[in-house]
Design a protein around this motif. Structure first.
Motif, PDB file in Angstrom:
ATOM      1  N   GLU A 167       0.834  -1.197   0.000  1.00  0.00           N
ATOM      2  CA  GLU A 167       0.000   0.000   0.000  1.00  0.00           C
ATOM      3  C   GLU A 167       0.870   1.249   0.000  1.00  0.00           C
ATOM      4  OE1 GLU A 167      -3.243  -0.712  -0.239  1.00  0.00           O
ATOM      5  OE2 GLU A 167      -3.486   1.418  -0.672  1.00  0.00           O
ATOM      6  N   GLU A 226       2.329   1.746  -3.426  1.00  0.00           N
ATOM      7  CA  GLU A 226       1.325   2.247  -4.366  1.00  0.00           C
ATOM      8  C   GLU A 226       1.026   3.722  -4.123  1.00  0.00           C
ATOM      9  OE1 GLU A 226      -1.075  -1.971  -5.043  1.00  0.00           O
ATOM     10  OE2 GLU A 226      -2.020  -0.334  -3.942  1.00  0.00           O
ATOM     11  N   GLU A 266      -4.603   6.122  -6.187  1.00  0.00           N
ATOM     12  CA  GLU A 266      -4.926   5.745  -4.810  1.00  0.00           C
ATOM     13  C   GLU A 266      -5.977   6.677  -4.210  1.00  0.00           C
ATOM     14  OE1 GLU A 266      -3.800   3.115  -2.690  1.00  0.00           O
ATOM     15  OE2 GLU A 266      -3.433   2.359  -4.707  1.00  0.00           O
ATOM     16  N   GLU A 304      -9.172   5.595  -5.636  1.00  0.00           N
ATOM     17  CA  GLU A 304      -9.568   4.331  -5.006  1.00  0.00           C
ATOM     18  C   GLU A 304     -10.227   4.590  -3.650  1.00  0.00           C
ATOM     19  OE1 GLU A 304      -7.111   0.267  -4.187  1.00  0.00           O
ATOM     20  OE2 GLU A 304      -6.427   2.043  -3.145  1.00  0.00           O
ATOM     21  N   HIS A 306      -5.785   4.219   4.092  1.00  0.00           N
ATOM     22  CA  HIS A 306      -5.921   3.061   3.217  1.00  0.00           C
ATOM     23  C   HIS A 306      -5.932   1.759   4.009  1.00  0.00           C
ATOM     24  CE1 HIS A 306      -5.693   4.671  -0.959  1.00  0.00           C
ATOM     25  NE2 HIS A 306      -5.367   5.742  -0.263  1.00  0.00           N
ATOM     26  N   GLU A 310      -9.381   0.285   3.274  1.00  0.00           N
ATOM     27  CA  GLU A 310      -9.218  -0.678   2.193  1.00  0.00           C
ATOM     28  C   GLU A 310      -8.846  -2.063   2.726  1.00  0.00           C
ATOM     29  OE1 GLU A 310      -6.295   0.631  -0.586  1.00  0.00           O
ATOM     30  OE2 GLU A 310      -6.201  -1.327  -1.576  1.00  0.00           O
TER      31      GLU A 310
HETATM   32 ZN   LIG Z   1      -4.937   1.881  -1.523  1.00  0.00          ZN
END
Ligand SMILES: [Zn+2]
Length: 240
Positions: free
Chosen positions: A93, A96, A104, A107, A138, A142
């Motif tokens: 993560e 990214e 991101e 997302e 995240h 996520e």
């Molecule tokens: Zn992410």
């Protein structure tokens, strides 16, 4: 997946600590339950073959140590593996976020929209969360991980070791302390009573019906003791 309502999300956040405490408690009850069943089965089996107190003590103690260490090792391995995969997911993560911050951000926005926010509000929230601590946002939204609260494998291993030991001590003491004629009766009755209690506790902690859980638990323990006693008595009778 259905979208959680505002109330559910709120409750979830509030119950995070309580939920993990309940999980620990449930694991402790299950560990104690294992300790009772396996040690009671073991010592009752040996008692089927011999009256010798030191043989009973040796077998019971060896069973207690072997069981508690095997539980601890199993728990250590499983929690370590889970922790490794959580760390790997966090590292990916992080990569990214560094390499494709715009993708991101989009997302995160979509994930927040999935949770019930409108596009505008989700964009605003995602921007703020990203500015404050993108990785944490995240991880939470996520991956469903709290990066500051990964389970410690040593804690999990110790908890299993201790709870199994506490459970195992009961049948061990019950078979070695009373006079010869009372051993079996005291061990069987006290173990079944303890299994009623662990069955009741685990059902309560899981918010399940207590009576069938207690019945199943006691039947399992009785079956284990019956089978090992029969095996021990058979071996004792043929003089192996
Ligand atoms: Zn992410």
């Amino acid at each position: 997946m259905t979208e959680p309502t505002k109330d559910e999300t709120h409750d979830e956040a509030h119950n995070g600590t309580l939920g993990s405490r309940l999980n620990w408690l449930r694991a402790a009850v299950l560990g104690a339950n294992d300790g009772i069943v396996s040690t009671a089965g073991l010592v009752v089996g040996v008692a089927g073959a011999t009256d010798d107190r030191s043989a009973l003590l040796t077998a019971g103690l060896a069973g207690l140590l072997a069981g508690s260490m095997s539980m601890a090792a199993g728990e250590y391995v499983s929690v370590s593996t889970q922790r490794d995969s959580e760390k790997a997911a966090l590292a990916q993560e992080k990569r990214e976020l560094k390499e494709q911050p715009e993708a991101e951000l989009e997302e995160l926005t979509e994930l927040l929209q999935d949770r019930g926010l409108t596009r505008d509000v989700a964009m605003e929230a995602a921007a703020q969360l990203t500015e404050r601590d993108a990785l944490r946002a995240h991880a939470r939204v996520e991956l469903n991980i709290d990066p500051d609260d990964l389970t410690n494998p040593w804690h999990a291993a110790w908890a299993s070791f201790l709870s199994f030991t506490v459970g195992a001590l009961l049948p061990l003491l019950a078979i070695v302390l009373p006079p010869a004629g009372w051993r079996l009766g005291v061990t069987v009755v006290s173990s079944l009573a303890a299994l009623l209690l662990t069955g009741w506790s685990s059902a309560r902690l899981g918010a399940a019906d207590t009576r069938p859980a207690m019945l199943r638990n006691v039947m399992g323990g009785a079956l284990a003791m019956g089978v090992t006693y029969a095996a021990g008595a058979l071996l004792g009778a043929v003089g192996v």
